[in-house]
Design a protein around this motif. Structure first.
Motif, PDB file in Angstrom:
ATOM      1  N   HIS A 154      -1.214  -7.251 -21.511  1.00  0.00           N
ATOM      2  CA  HIS A 154      -1.980  -8.263 -20.799  1.00  0.00           C
ATOM      3  C   HIS A 154      -3.476  -8.037 -20.966  1.00  0.00           C
ATOM      4  N   ALA A 155      -4.212  -9.098 -21.240  1.00  0.00           N
ATOM      5  CA  ALA A 155      -5.662  -9.012 -21.107  1.00  0.00           C
ATOM      6  C   ALA A 155      -5.968  -8.717 -19.638  1.00  0.00           C
ATOM      7  N   TYR A 156      -6.959  -7.874 -19.405  1.00  0.00           N
ATOM      8  CA  TYR A 156      -7.248  -7.437 -18.036  1.00  0.00           C
ATOM      9  C   TYR A 156      -8.751  -7.298 -17.859  1.00  0.00           C
ATOM     10  N   ASN A 157      -9.264  -7.831 -16.775  1.00  0.00           N
ATOM     11  CA  ASN A 157     -10.678  -7.699 -16.438  1.00  0.00           C
ATOM     12  C   ASN A 157     -10.776  -6.874 -15.161  1.00  0.00           C
ATOM     13  N   PRO A 158     -11.246  -5.623 -15.247  1.00  0.00           N
ATOM     14  CA  PRO A 158     -11.274  -4.761 -14.061  1.00  0.00           C
ATOM     15  C   PRO A 158     -12.075  -5.328 -12.903  1.00  0.00           C
ATOM     16  N   SER A 159     -13.109  -6.135 -13.212  1.00  0.00           N
ATOM     17  CA  SER A 159     -13.986  -6.628 -12.151  1.00  0.00           C
ATOM     18  C   SER A 159     -13.400  -7.798 -11.381  1.00  0.00           C
ATOM     19  N   TYR A 160     -12.263  -8.328 -11.822  1.00  0.00           N
ATOM     20  CA  TYR A 160     -11.617  -9.405 -11.075  1.00  0.00           C
ATOM     21  C   TYR A 160     -10.869  -8.873  -9.847  1.00  0.00           C
ATOM     22  N   ALA A 161     -10.476  -7.618  -9.885  1.00  0.00           N
ATOM     23  CA  ALA A 161      -9.748  -7.028  -8.759  1.00  0.00           C
ATOM     24  C   ALA A 161     -10.653  -6.973  -7.534  1.00  0.00           C
ATOM     25  N   SER A 162     -10.141  -7.406  -6.381  1.00  0.00           N
ATOM     26  CA  SER A 162     -10.940  -7.446  -5.155  1.00  0.00           C
ATOM     27  C   SER A 162     -10.108  -6.963  -3.976  1.00  0.00           C
ATOM     28  N   PRO A 163     -10.135  -5.656  -3.700  1.00  0.00           N
ATOM     29  CA  PRO A 163      -9.328  -5.125  -2.604  1.00  0.00           C
ATOM     30  C   PRO A 163      -9.575  -5.806  -1.262  1.00  0.00           C
ATOM     31  N   ALA A 164     -10.842  -6.141  -0.966  1.00  0.00           N
ATOM     32  CA  ALA A 164     -11.128  -6.789   0.320  1.00  0.00           C
ATOM     33  C   ALA A 164     -10.479  -8.167   0.380  1.00  0.00           C
ATOM     34  N   ALA A 165     -10.501  -8.894  -0.735  1.00  0.00           N
ATOM     35  CA  ALA A 165      -9.850 -10.209  -0.761  1.00  0.00           C
ATOM     36  C   ALA A 165      -8.344 -10.078  -0.578  1.00  0.00           C
ATOM     37  N   TYR A 166      -7.745  -9.094  -1.240  1.00  0.00           N
ATOM     38  CA  TYR A 166      -6.302  -8.881  -1.075  1.00  0.00           C
ATOM     39  C   TYR A 166      -5.965  -8.665   0.398  1.00  0.00           C
ATOM     40  N   ASP A 167      -6.795  -7.865   1.075  1.00  0.00           N
ATOM     41  CA  ASP A 167      -6.525  -7.542   2.472  1.00  0.00           C
ATOM     42  C   ASP A 167      -6.659  -8.775   3.360  1.00  0.00           C
ATOM     43  N   VAL A 168      -7.713  -9.563   3.130  1.00  0.00           N
ATOM     44  CA  VAL A 168      -7.915 -10.796   3.901  1.00  0.00           C
ATOM     45  C   VAL A 168      -6.714 -11.725   3.744  1.00  0.00           C
ATOM     46  N   LEU A 169      -6.260 -11.897   2.508  1.00  0.00           N
ATOM     47  CA  LEU A 169      -5.168 -12.823   2.240  1.00  0.00           C
ATOM     48  C   LEU A 169      -3.824 -12.282   2.709  1.00  0.00           C
ATOM     49  N   GLU A 170      -3.624 -10.975   2.648  1.00  0.00           N
ATOM     50  CA  GLU A 170      -2.374 -10.409   3.160  1.00  0.00           C
ATOM     51  C   GLU A 170      -2.270 -10.622   4.663  1.00  0.00           C
ATOM     52  N   ARG A 171      -3.372 -10.385   5.372  1.00  0.00           N
ATOM     53  CA  ARG A 171      -3.345 -10.558   6.820  1.00  0.00           C
ATOM     54  C   ARG A 171      -3.134 -12.013   7.213  1.00  0.00           C
ATOM     55  N   ALA A 172      -3.664 -12.923   6.403  1.00  0.00           N
ATOM     56  CA  ALA A 172      -3.522 -14.351   6.718  1.00  0.00           C
ATOM     57  C   ALA A 172      -2.138 -14.886   6.388  1.00  0.00           C
ATOM     58  N   SER A 173      -1.544 -14.376   5.317  1.00  0.00           N
ATOM     59  CA  SER A 173      -0.293 -14.963   4.815  1.00  0.00           C
ATOM     60  C   SER A 173       0.949 -14.150   5.147  1.00  0.00           C
ATOM     61  N   GLY A 174       0.779 -12.836   5.302  1.00  0.00           N
ATOM     62  CA  GLY A 174       1.936 -11.963   5.469  1.00  0.00           C
ATOM     63  C   GLY A 174       2.712 -11.750   4.185  1.00  0.00           C
ATOM     64  N   ASP A 175       2.204 -12.199   3.059  1.00  0.00           N
ATOM     65  CA  ASP A 175       2.890 -12.052   1.772  1.00  0.00           C
ATOM     66  C   ASP A 175       2.734 -10.617   1.272  1.00  0.00           C
ATOM     67  N   PRO A 176       3.853  -9.874   1.120  1.00  0.00           N
ATOM     68  CA  PRO A 176       3.749  -8.468   0.716  1.00  0.00           C
ATOM     69  C   PRO A 176       3.233  -8.282  -0.707  1.00  0.00           C
ATOM     70  N   ARG A 177       3.193  -9.334  -1.483  1.00  0.00           N
ATOM     71  CA  ARG A 177       2.706  -9.198  -2.854  1.00  0.00           C
ATOM     72  C   ARG A 177       1.220  -8.838  -2.895  1.00  0.00           C
ATOM     73  N   TRP A 178       0.489  -9.175  -1.834  1.00  0.00           N
ATOM     74  CA  TRP A 178      -0.934  -8.799  -1.835  1.00  0.00           C
ATOM     75  C   TRP A 178      -1.096  -7.290  -1.768  1.00  0.00           C
ATOM     76  N   ALA A 179      -0.272  -6.621  -0.990  1.00  0.00           N
ATOM     77  CA  ALA A 179      -0.313  -5.159  -0.957  1.00  0.00           C
ATOM     78  C   ALA A 179       0.088  -4.586  -2.310  1.00  0.00           C
ATOM     79  N   GLU A 180       1.030  -5.243  -2.971  1.00  0.00           N
ATOM     80  CA  GLU A 180       1.437  -4.793  -4.304  1.00  0.00           C
ATOM     81  C   GLU A 180       0.290  -4.919  -5.302  1.00  0.00           C
ATOM     82  N   VAL A 181      -0.441  -6.040  -5.237  1.00  0.00           N
ATOM     83  CA  VAL A 181      -1.573  -6.221  -6.145  1.00  0.00           C
ATOM     84  C   VAL A 181      -2.666  -5.196  -5.834  1.00  0.00           C
TER      85      VAL A 181
END
Length: 541
Positions: free
Chosen positions: A178-205
């Motif tokens: 996979h092409a990958y851009n390290p700067s696209y990863a955003s731990p704070a965004a993952y946390d915001v969206l996990e808390r809002a959605s309850g989707d466990p995939r955000w913790a996986e990402v």
């Protein structure tokens, strides 16, 4: 400090005006916190400069618009607590960029989409902004749209690897490696969206992004703009999204340290700290480096200094972080660009507060920075950008003389206090220029306030030509110890006194700055005031 319309230049004022002219001065609000003021000010400055009817315009890149910019605008509208501007940006985005699958087309130009491929960093930031706006503005509809957009990102732009689930740059990168851009990863965004959605995939990402970033830093001490990650977990640095070219640390890769430094997870911050050790320690930092940290250009850019500041903050070196935040702001002011201005404002918000849902690496009082400031009544705690930037050692010599060659001002400075009405007093002498003694010393970190009359009962006064100043003009402040603080004008703003934007004009700043203030607009005989103020902003050279 009397200010009149330019039309009044040379005209004598009536005797009735003589008794009231000193009442024209800038109003201030001492109750707003320094953290909130500084965040609001930098966010508002970006929105004012680059948003037109809801479209974030890349004015220095041909006038186009990209989904990344719309997302930055939405995040900064949240930081500025500006629901109206948020709605206008999101409405334009949904009308012009949003696809049937909810993802956002990347580029719009000359009236239509010219690249319909989505970019995951933009969509992730937009989803984060929608959820944050839903919370901040008490809007369930925005929160729901953020969760839905985030779900589309998970469905279309993530992949399972042996390192864990990773964020792909776009739907086109689903094949391994996979092409990958390290700067696209955003731990704070993952946390915001996990808390809002309850989707466990955000913790996986979040876990997969952490593992991928650690593996890439093992392969190369600096993150590169692009890399590849195989389904088997194999990693390699790359020169482009397609894998060709020479790998380097540029405008993309620099964001990696910022995004990981704002994370609430100490393991993420540790990765940002690792980047710190690989960056050059020179005061002047090149905008782009090769994969071995050698300079690729002599250009400087705010995002490079922002990244090094974030990495230093994560590494516990707050003084180094503050120094780079000053360089970041100075570079953004001296060479304004869409991308530089965006990351100047975003970094200030991400590192100094939690308004964007992260954990600030440089917060008020975290390392004694706040104790170094002094509170100036009417200006707010203006002795420094106390969140991340306060001077390590302040020059306490008072200013004694001001020179503004472009308008022929060359005179001594007098001290000004604040009156009982809460307004900064005007100089008694119409030809005198004053500085607010309880605020910032000119040349030290923060916005020092300089005031003067625009006219007098017999004609023009010392600041009559202040409206003629233009960006690039210079101001020199001589201090009692013989040193000189030099500034360059960056802008002029006329504001209504009744709705004076205290937060944006007098907010703490990460660099030494000036606010040259006088009156403007029409004279209101009923109130005995001019209706406006003219504020000239200048930054340290």
């Amino acid at each position: 400090m009397s200010l009149a319309r330019r039309a009044l230049a040379g005209a004598a004022l009536s005797a009735a005006v003589v008794m009231t002219v000193a009442a024209c001065s800038a109003s201030v609000d001492p109750d707003t916190s320094t953290q909130e003021q500084s965040t609001v000010a930098s966010a508002t400055a970006f929105l004012d400069a680059y948003v037109e009817d809801g479209r974030v315009v890349r004015t220095d890149q041909g006038g186009d618009t990209v989904s990344e910019g719309q997302a930055y605008g939405m995040l900064l509208a949240v930081a500025a607590d500006d629901p109206s501007r948020f709605d206008s940006i999101w409405d334009w985005t949904t009308a012009n960029l949003q696809r049937d699958d909810l993802l956002l087309s990347w580029q719009w130009k000359d009236g239509g989409v010219v690249d319909e491929q989505p970019a995951s960093d933009a969509d992730l930031d937009a989803a984060r902004a929608l959820v944050l706006a839903g919370d901040a503005f008490d809007r369930d509809d925005l929160r729901e749209q953020g969760v839905a957009l985030g779900t589309a990102v998970l469905d279309e732009m993530t992949a399972e690897t042996s390192l864990g689930r990773i964020l792909l740059p776009g739907p086109w990168a689903t094949a391994s490696p996979h092409a990958y851009n390290p700067s696209y990863a955003s731990p704070a965004a993952y946390d915001v969206l996990e808390r809002a959605s309850g989707d466990p995939r955000w913790a996986e990402v979040a876990e997969g992004s952490r593992a991928a970033t650690a593996a890439l830093l093992d392969a190369n001490a600096l993150p590169t703009d692009w890399a590849t990650i195989g389904a088997d977990g194999s990693v390699a640095i790359a020169g482009s999204a397609g894998g060709g070219g020479e790998p380097g640390y540029g405008y993309d890769a620099a964001r990696t340290a910022i995004r990981f430094a704002e994370s609430c997870d100490p393991d993420d911050r540790a990765l940002a700290a690792r980047i710190s050790s690989a960056l050059p320690k020179d005061e002047v930092l090149a905008a782009e480096l090769d994969s071995g940290a050698g300079p690729r250009t002599t250009d400087q850019h705010p995002v490079a200094y922002a990244a090094r500041a974030a990495a230093s903050a994560a590494d516990g070196r707050s003084d180094d972080a503050r120094a780079d935040l000053r360089r970041m702001a100075e570079t953004a002011a001296s060479t304004p660009t869409y991308y530089g201005s965006a990351w100047n404002a975003l970094t200030a918000a991400m590192l100094s507060g939690d308004v964007l849902g992260g954990c600030p690496a440089l917060a008020d009082g975290a390392d004694g920075a706040a104790a170094q400031g002094t509170t100036a009544p009417g200006i707010g705690a203006a002795a420094g950008f106390q969140d991340p930037v306060a001077p390590a050692s302040a020059n306490t010599a008072p200013p004694v003389h001001i020179s503004i060659p472009a308008i022929g001002v060359d005179t001594d400075l007098v001290g000004l206090d604040r009156g009982a009405d809460g307004w900064i007093q005007a100089p008694e002498d119409y030809d005198a220029v004053g500085w607010y003694e309880k605020g910032v010393l000119p040349g030290e970190v923060g916005p020092a306030v300089i005031a003067g009359h625009v006219d007098s009962p017999t004609g023009p006064a010392v600041f009559i030509d202040l409206p003629r100043l233009a960006p690039g003009d210079t101001v020199a402040i001589e201090r009692a110890d013989g040193s000189t603080a030099d500034f360059v004008v960056t802008g002029l703003q006329t504001v209504e006194k009744d709705s004076f934007p205290t937060e944006s004009i007098y907010a703490p700043t990460p660099t030494p700055q000036l606010r040259l203030v006088t009156c403007a607009g029409a004279w209101d005989p009923a109130s005995g005031h001019y209706v406006d103020n003219l504020v000239v902003t200048a930054v340290a050279r």
